[in-house]
Design a protein around this motif. Sequence first.
Motif, PDB file in Angstrom:
ATOM      1  N   SER A   1      16.587 -14.793 -34.393  1.00  0.00           N
ATOM      2  CA  SER A   1      15.473 -14.007 -34.908  1.00  0.00           C
ATOM      3  C   SER A   1      14.344 -14.976 -35.260  1.00  0.00           C
ATOM      4  O   SER A   1      14.535 -16.180 -35.325  1.00  0.00           O
ATOM      5  N   ASP A   2      13.142 -14.428 -35.485  1.00  0.00           N
ATOM      6  CA  ASP A   2      11.991 -15.281 -35.788  1.00  0.00           C
ATOM      7  C   ASP A   2      12.267 -16.173 -36.984  1.00  0.00           C
ATOM      8  O   ASP A   2      11.968 -17.364 -36.983  1.00  0.00           O
ATOM      9  N   LYS A   3      12.874 -15.565 -38.013  1.00  0.00           N
ATOM     10  CA  LYS A   3      13.131 -16.344 -39.225  1.00  0.00           C
ATOM     11  C   LYS A   3      14.142 -17.449 -38.960  1.00  0.00           C
ATOM     12  O   LYS A   3      14.037 -18.537 -39.520  1.00  0.00           O
ATOM     13  N   GLU A   4      15.126 -17.139 -38.128  1.00  0.00           N
ATOM     14  CA  GLU A   4      16.145 -18.143 -37.827  1.00  0.00           C
ATOM     15  C   GLU A   4      15.539 -19.313 -37.052  1.00  0.00           C
ATOM     16  O   GLU A   4      15.936 -20.458 -37.248  1.00  0.00           O
ATOM     17  N   ILE A   5      14.573 -19.010 -36.168  1.00  0.00           N
ATOM     18  CA  ILE A   5      13.929 -20.083 -35.416  1.00  0.00           C
ATOM     19  C   ILE A   5      13.191 -21.011 -36.375  1.00  0.00           C
ATOM     20  O   ILE A   5      13.315 -22.240 -36.301  1.00  0.00           O
ATOM     21  N   ILE A   6      12.457 -20.400 -37.316  1.00  0.00           N
ATOM     22  CA  ILE A   6      11.728 -21.211 -38.297  1.00  0.00           C
ATOM     23  C   ILE A   6      12.715 -22.075 -39.085  1.00  0.00           C
ATOM     24  O   ILE A   6      12.513 -23.274 -39.274  1.00  0.00           O
ATOM     25  N   TYR A   7      13.809 -21.434 -39.513  1.00  0.00           N
ATOM     26  CA  TYR A   7      14.820 -22.151 -40.285  1.00  0.00           C
ATOM     27  C   TYR A   7      15.360 -23.331 -39.493  1.00  0.00           C
ATOM     28  O   TYR A   7      15.452 -24.454 -39.993  1.00  0.00           O
ATOM     29  N   CYS A   8      15.702 -23.069 -38.233  1.00  0.00           N
ATOM     30  CA  CYS A   8      16.292 -24.094 -37.376  1.00  0.00           C
ATOM     31  C   CYS A   8      15.340 -25.279 -37.237  1.00  0.00           C
ATOM     32  O   CYS A   8      15.744 -26.433 -37.378  1.00  0.00           O
TER      33      CYS A   8
END
Lengths: 213, 201
Positions: free
Chosen positions: A115-122
């Motif tokens: 998800s978008d948030k997971e990409i940012i987190y990663c």
Amino acid sequence: MEYDRENNSTSNDDTEEISDVILLMKSWINERCSPDILPYNNLVNDLLEQLEVQSEIIEANKNENVNAAFQNMLCQQEMDRVKFILRNYLRTRLYKIEKYANYIYHNSAYYERLSDKEIIYCEHYKELVDAHLFKSSLETAPTFLQNLNEPNMIVKPVLDEPVFCRVKEDLGDVQIQGSQGTSLTVTLKKNNIFMLRYKAIESFLEEGKVELL
Amino acid sequence: MALPKYVQQNVFTPAEIEFISEYEQITILPLQRMETLTLLEGTYGPFRPPITIKVPLWLAVTLKKKHKCSIQPPKWLNIDTLKKKKQKEESLETFSDLPYHYLEISTILLDCASDDIPYSDEIKILLKDIQEIRKRKTKSGLDLINSNNIQLDNLGLMEINEIRPFFSKAFNDMRKLEEVLPNSQDSQTTQSFNTSRNSAY
């Protein structure tokens, strides 16, 4: 998945339908059992909204009567259960993202599964770890040893790991890859339970023809 | 750490397995009138005694604890069926077709609703026996472990979870050994191919 979801929102009172909660629970189980990161289940956002609505309803019925209070308690209990699944699902994914951060960072194909948030987190996670490693030790190392992205330094998912799975529909004889590139035939019938290499059933899992246990 | 250490090895905790099995549907007989219950996973009710109704197990257990319903045990949870299953279990090499969550459901029901299940003490003993026989079978199945595929039909989730750490470890170790060791009948060329492939990882 899409089809199921649409069906469900239109006829909610039919308990025979598979509800969002159950679908998310299956995603959670699959995610927990698979060595790889699976595509993100968009139901998370739907369920978060539903939880919001449900808590408003509970709040509104707060001072009704004894029966309503009991119903509220049951609703509250269910909400806690759903929240548990949601949290555990997201945490399982975060765990894998942290583990494979470097690999995901260099494989744009994996971005579609997050998800978008997971990409940012990663991305943030990888930058932080890299910065930390550089500051704490690499700074003083010779330049040719400072690279963190050597191919054999990147932790990637092992698709040869065994998984337990149940076949959801008859698939007939299937060729699977065995050890040392040999292939062997396995008959996959409905409700059979197998322990196989994840790689062998990856495509079936994507199509929803098997589920992990 | 996003996940606690003990659940990182693709293993569920027994509590989680119980949680999963609590979504199985079970028939209850409501003892009190109650209006329709709208939950996220579906709508249940209205509860009108003496009309039986299907609800998820967790709801049934909660209602039972509040003395608002009695539980109708599932079809397989009675002394006759279980006796037959035990016989089958003893005579055949394969696992009998008990429900996937049989261990969890029977434990939960016998725990909170033993008054709704006739002969619950005998059933407890029967289930224990069946469990023991099945455990013995999984143990004798250990020599079937290979690095390709193992078929384990009719095994319950709790049982799978129990053997998972050992089976996975054995599977992985054998896989790694096979990757390094060439087959005896393989020619020199495949051997060198394999070694070069392994060093690439």
